[in-house]
Write an enzyme that holds these catalytic residues in place. Structure first.
Site, mmCIF file in Angstrom:
data_model
loop_
_atom_site.group_PDB
_atom_site.id
_atom_site.type_symbol
_atom_site.label_atom_id
_atom_site.label_comp_id
_atom_site.label_asym_id
_atom_site.label_seq_id
_atom_site.Cartn_x
_atom_site.Cartn_y
_atom_site.Cartn_z
ATOM 1 N N CYS A 98 -6.985 9.213 -1.937
ATOM 2 C CA CYS A 98 -7.194 8.352 -0.757
ATOM 3 C C CYS A 98 -8.571 7.703 -0.707
ATOM 4 O O CYS A 98 -8.667 6.474 -0.631
ATOM 5 C CB CYS A 98 -6.965 9.157 0.516
ATOM 6 S SG CYS A 98 -5.253 9.637 0.720
HETATM 7 N N1 NAD Z 1 -1.741 12.573 -0.343
HETATM 8 C C1 NAD Z 1 -2.670 12.360 0.569
HETATM 9 O O1 NAD Z 1 -3.719 13.007 0.603
HETATM 10 C C2 NAD Z 1 -2.469 11.313 1.620
HETATM 11 C C3 NAD Z 1 -3.299 11.304 2.747
HETATM 12 C C4 NAD Z 1 -3.127 10.319 3.709
HETATM 13 C C5 NAD Z 1 -2.179 9.348 3.488
HETATM 14 N N2 NAD Z 1 -1.382 9.366 2.383
HETATM 15 C C6 NAD Z 1 -0.390 8.319 2.210
HETATM 16 O O2 NAD Z 1 0.909 8.846 2.354
HETATM 17 C C7 NAD Z 1 1.802 8.110 1.522
HETATM 18 C C8 NAD Z 1 2.578 9.079 0.655
HETATM 19 O O3 NAD Z 1 1.644 9.784 -0.151
HETATM 20 P P1 NAD Z 1 2.026 11.143 -0.885
HETATM 21 O O4 NAD Z 1 0.757 11.620 -1.483
HETATM 22 O O5 NAD Z 1 2.792 12.029 0.014
HETATM 23 O O6 NAD Z 1 3.000 10.572 -2.032
HETATM 24 P P2 NAD Z 1 3.878 11.396 -3.071
HETATM 25 O O7 NAD Z 1 3.977 10.556 -4.279
HETATM 26 O O8 NAD Z 1 3.392 12.801 -3.169
HETATM 27 O O9 NAD Z 1 5.329 11.490 -2.377
HETATM 28 C C9 NAD Z 1 6.122 10.397 -2.083
HETATM 29 C C10 NAD Z 1 7.596 10.842 -2.062
HETATM 30 O O10 NAD Z 1 8.381 9.722 -1.634
HETATM 31 C C11 NAD Z 1 9.592 9.691 -2.389
HETATM 32 N N3 NAD Z 1 10.140 8.337 -2.310
HETATM 33 C C12 NAD Z 1 9.724 7.213 -2.955
HETATM 34 N N4 NAD Z 1 10.484 6.168 -2.567
HETATM 35 C C13 NAD Z 1 11.377 6.620 -1.683
HETATM 36 C C14 NAD Z 1 12.440 6.014 -0.941
HETATM 37 N N5 NAD Z 1 12.670 4.701 -1.027
HETATM 38 N N6 NAD Z 1 13.173 6.804 -0.129
HETATM 39 C C15 NAD Z 1 12.922 8.121 -0.038
HETATM 40 N N7 NAD Z 1 11.946 8.756 -0.714
HETATM 41 C C16 NAD Z 1 11.184 8.008 -1.526
HETATM 42 C C17 NAD Z 1 9.153 10.165 -3.757
HETATM 43 O O11 NAD Z 1 10.258 10.650 -4.504
HETATM 44 C C18 NAD Z 1 8.143 11.269 -3.407
HETATM 45 O O12 NAD Z 1 8.768 12.530 -3.277
HETATM 46 C C19 NAD Z 1 0.946 7.101 0.761
HETATM 47 O O13 NAD Z 1 0.929 5.878 1.475
HETATM 48 C C20 NAD Z 1 -0.414 7.719 0.832
HETATM 49 O O14 NAD Z 1 -1.434 6.757 0.744
HETATM 50 C C21 NAD Z 1 -1.504 10.348 1.459
#
Ligand code: NAD
Length: 441
Positions: A269
């Site tokens: 992030c």
């Molecule tokens: N990881 C962090 O620390 C964090 C912190 C704040 C915000 N975010 C934000 O949260 C969001 C997700 O991040 P994350 O780290 O959880 O990602 P990640 O890659 O760990 O998980 C995303 C999940 O979404 C699924 N996915 C993708 N397309 C899909 C669809 N069309 N329908 C259903 N499922 C689908 C994937 O299979 C995966 O399991 C991003 O925008 C990220 O910037 C993440």
């Protein structure tokens, strides 16, 4: 409340579990069959402290499916937490988001009497929720937002490794809603899992999107500010940036958190949010000078650490990098300090041995065969003329006290002192020699 969570990744899976353990019936949706079957088997689909226990305690209130339409129609509110990877220009791409929102709209399109709130939780560029996301949802649903269809933006302020604690004990909740009544409904759900009932700030979606980016970039600015102090203090005889920063942080206008010199920030992030803000400013004809300087200082900090390490090498030019994840408690190595330092040392022709308790598999994909992979700390230290502690894993507390002839660069001041005979312990931000202030009686 019946809720669905679309995207059960590092953020979505903990949110689904937190919501279920607060008493809501939650259906998780993911395109990955492995993730869905893990959740249905009661197994945490991602590594995150406390997640497994929370899923176990949630019991039958949390289930998962790959069938998005069924989940949407069985629930009244959906959190969308799919990836929004950075594009070449540094802005967050909406491909997965628009795919998910279009599918949600499609499901709702066939059910005109179904009331539904779609909550965007992923990090998105300011303007996205009311722009392309809203357009995709309305198009697919075949009706505009209104009394029975609503869209909010509400990000989570979490760090991997402490997601569940951060989620349930936030300083604030941000609710970006064009329609206040829907924002209140969302706020009630958010407060249901936060025992300390933090303030809920109601904003327009674009202000909430902007505030999310601003929080992260301000925090990174504090880190780079401390590292800027470090750079100055290292050249100033007797100075110690850690002590300076600790004093500065006691001013309540500033605050001590994240104001510590040492390692550069990393992770999925902070670095990209900073670059995204700069990119947004440029796209509007301006510049985000503070964000750009923050990013420059951060990159320089990794190369400065490598340079300091090189000056302490012996004839074998061997170094150990301890810590490849961007923080303890997570296997995530994205943009991690240890990876950057190891890469800079390799570029300088140093033989590098690396170790991490959780991040070795992910790091292998980046660092490949150029480095030696140590199974434990002792093996990493064996023969290393310099050891750089880049992640404050508890495993590294004894590094400076391990006898040997080497220099230990402790970026987090996490090693137990005194250092063993033969070990020179140095800290980023501290000039040598330091002036110790004698304790007063
Ligand atoms: N990881 C962090 O620390 C964090 C912190 C704040 C915000 N975010 C934000 O949260 C969001 C997700 O991040 P994350 O780290 O959880 O990602 P990640 O890659 O760990 O998980 C995303 C999940 O979404 C699924 N996915 C993708 N397309 C899909 C669809 N069309 N329908 C259903 N499922 C689908 C994937 O299979 C995966 O399991 C991003 O925008 C990220 O910037 C993440």
């Amino acid at each position: 409340v019946q809720l669905s969570v679309v995207g059960l990744g590092k953020l979505g899976a903990p949110l689904a579990a937190v919501l279920a353990s607060a008493g809501h019936d939650v259906i998780g949706v993911d395109t990955a069959a492995r993730v869905v079957s893990d959740v249905n088997a009661g197994t945490a689909p991602v590594v995150e402290p406390g997640l497994q226990a929370l899923m176990t305690s949630a019991g039958g209130r949390l289930r998962a499916t790959t069938d998005l339409a069924t989940a949407i129609l069985a629930t009244e509110m959906t959190f969308v937490i799919v990836p929004t990877p950075s594009g070449a220009d540094g802005t967050f791409r909406l491909d997965y988001m628009l795919q998910a929102v279009t599918a949600i709209g499609g499901a709702l399109g066939g059910a005109a009497d179904h009331r539904h709130l779609v909550v965007i939780t992923s990090t998105v560029m300011p303007g996205s929720t009311e722009g392309p996301i809203r357009a995709a949802l309305e198009d697919a649903a075949g009706r505009p937002l209104g009394d029975d269809l609503a869209l909010c933006y509400s990000p989570e302020f979490i760090a991997l490794g402490s997601v569940i604690r951060d989620m349930t004990h936030p300083d604030l909740f941000l609710v970006g809603a064009a329609q206040r009544a829907w924002g209140e409904r969302l706020a009630a759900v958010l407060l249901s899992f936060a025992p300390e009932r933090p303030p809920v700030v109601h904003l327009s979606p674009v202000d909430a999107e902007m505030a999310k980016l601003a929080v992260n970039t301000f925090v990174t600015t504090k880190i780079s500010y401390a590292n800027m102090l470090a750079e100055i203090c290292e050249g100033l005889p007797g100075a110690d940036a850690e002590k300076v920063a600790a004093a500065v942080g006691l001013d309540t206008r500033i605050g001590p958190k994240y104001l510590r010199p040492g390692a550069p920030y990393g992770g999925p992030c902070f670095p990209r949010d900073n670059v995204a803000l700069s990119s947004l400013a440029r796209s509007l004809g301006g510049t985000a000078d503070v964000a750009e300087a923050t990013d420059r200082i951060n990159r320089r900090q990794a190369s400065r650490l490598a340079k300091v390490a090189v000056t302490h090498l012996g004839p074998n030019r061997t170094a150990a990098v301890l810590g490849l994840t961007y923080k303890p408690g997570t296997p995530v190595v994205e943009e991690a300090a240890g990876i950057a330092v190891a890469a800079a040392l390799l570029d300088a022709g140093v033989s590098v041995t690396v170790h991490d308790p959780l991040g070795m598999n992910a790091a292998r994909l980046i660092l490949g065969n150029g480095v030696r992979w140590a199974d434990d700390v002792a093996e990493a230290l064996d023969g290393a003329e310099v050891a750089v502690v880049t992640t404050p894993w508890p495993d590294y507390a004894g590094v400076a006290a391990t006898p040997g002839s080497r220099t230990v660069i402790d970026c987090w001041r996490c090693c137990t002192e005194p250092a063993a005979a033969g070990v020179t312990l140095i800290f980023p931000g501290r000039a040598t020699p330091t002036l110790e202030v004698a304790p007063t009686a």
